[in-house]
Design a protein around this motif. Structure first.
Motif, short mmCIF file in Angstrom:
data_model
loop_
_atom_site.label_atom_id
_atom_site.label_comp_id
_atom_site.label_asym_id
_atom_site.label_seq_id
_atom_site.Cartn_x
_atom_site.Cartn_y
_atom_site.Cartn_z
N ALA A 89 37.90 -17.16 17.66
CA ALA A 89 38.97 -16.25 18.09
C ALA A 89 39.75 -15.81 16.86
CB ALA A 89 39.88 -16.93 19.10
N GLY A 140 42.73 -16.28 15.81
CA GLY A 140 43.46 -17.33 15.11
C GLY A 140 42.58 -18.18 14.24
N ASP A 141 41.37 -18.49 14.71
CA ASP A 141 40.43 -19.27 13.91
C ASP A 141 40.08 -18.52 12.63
OD1 ASP A 141 40.33 -21.07 16.06
OD2 ASP A 141 38.59 -20.05 16.93
N ARG A 170 38.54 -16.78 25.86
CA ARG A 170 39.36 -17.36 24.79
C ARG A 170 39.73 -16.32 23.74
NH1 ARG A 170 38.45 -20.25 19.63
NH2 ARG A 170 40.46 -21.26 19.23
N GLU A 182 42.65 -14.35 25.29
CA GLU A 182 43.87 -15.12 25.51
C GLU A 182 44.46 -15.64 24.20
OE1 GLU A 182 43.20 -16.54 30.12
OE2 GLU A 182 42.84 -18.01 28.53
N GLU A 183 43.62 -16.11 23.28
CA GLU A 183 44.13 -16.60 22.00
C GLU A 183 44.72 -15.46 21.18
OE1 GLU A 183 44.48 -18.10 17.97
OE2 GLU A 183 43.35 -16.34 18.61
N ARG A 186 48.62 -13.73 18.53
CA ARG A 186 48.44 -13.24 17.15
C ARG A 186 48.77 -11.75 17.02
NH1 ARG A 186 47.58 -18.01 14.16
NH2 ARG A 186 46.38 -19.44 15.48
#
Length: 253
Positions: free
Chosen positions: A73, A75-76, A167, A170-171, A175
């Protein structure tokens, strides 16, 4: 030959780095792209010739890095970029962000401004999971995503569809960069093509209207598409980096 960095989150990230003058330049690629793309390699060739430090990397689930793409995602991938920039570069960097990489570069500017000397974006796609995907989904697609955890979208770049996970959507909501003020107190050059089928010109206009800073310019190329990889487009990317560096080093930009 690629080298590898293990991030604080335990992901193994592939990268290529050359030494040289600072501020260095970091290339941040797009969604499902990798560090062997045309723009990354062209910019590296320029950096070598100019004696400028340069870094390109594969986010987790991309290219040679560890992990599965569908597990990732925004953020990762931001964490991957942050770890690489922190561990592998000296001082503030000029970030060159292509498509999703533009979003990640803007996250870097917000979360670690001390590591950002300047910014060049190429068809930047900030908040695309929310505005370009979720916002464009039909009710049936939204229901499938929520119930099955994923939905398939056609791709212009491959016979394989894009699989969009719940994911990812939603993640990404944690951000977003276009929902609150974003200060960019350094030279910024935004590049955008008029024939971009993935990131419309309206996105670039929204971005430049949203951000604040003393030296921000949008350059629009009539006829250029999302790849932005013709010889003229590659030269414009190089020139934009040169101009940002010139502004940082006291010259005209």
């Amino acid at each position: 030959m690629s080298e590898f960095l293990t991030t604080p989150e335990g992901r193994r990230i592939a990268y290529d780095r050359i030494g040289g003058r600072t501020p260095g330049v970091v290339f941040l690629g797009g969604f499902k792209s990798d560090k062997e793309g045309t723009k990354a390699l062209a910019l590296e060739a320029w950096a070598k010739a100019a004696g400028r430090a340069f870094l390109r990397l594969d986010y987790s689930g991309h290219g040679q890095s560890s992990g599965e793409f569908l597990d990732g995602a925004i953020g990762d991938w931001f964490e991957d970029a942050r770890a690489a920039i922190t561990a592998l570069t000296e001082g503030p960097q000029v970030l060159v962000g292509s498509s999703m990489g533009g979003w990640i570069a803007l996250l870097m500017a917000r979360e670690m401004p001390e590591k950002v000397a300047g910014l060049v974006t190429i068809a930047a796609a900030p908040d695309f999971t929310e505005d370009g995907m979720w916002g464009a989904f039909s009710e049936d697609q939204r229901r499938e995503l929520m119930e099955a955890g994923r939905v398939a979208l056609p791709s212009d770049y491959s016979d394989e569809p894009y699989i969009i996970t719940r994911r990812l959507i939603e993640e990404g909501r944690g951000r977003l960069v276009l929902r609150r003020p974003l200060d960019l107190p350094f030279p910024v050059r935004m590049l955008q093509g008029t024939e971009d089928a993935d990131v419309p010109l309206a996105v670039a206009v929204r971005l430049i209207e949203h951000v604040m800073g003393p030296d921000i310019r949008l350059i629009v190329v009539k006829g250029a598409d999302h790849r932005f990889s013709t010889p003229d487009c590659l030269k414009l990317i190089e020139l934009s980096v040169v101009k940002v560096l010139a502004r940082l080093e006291g010259g005209a930009g």
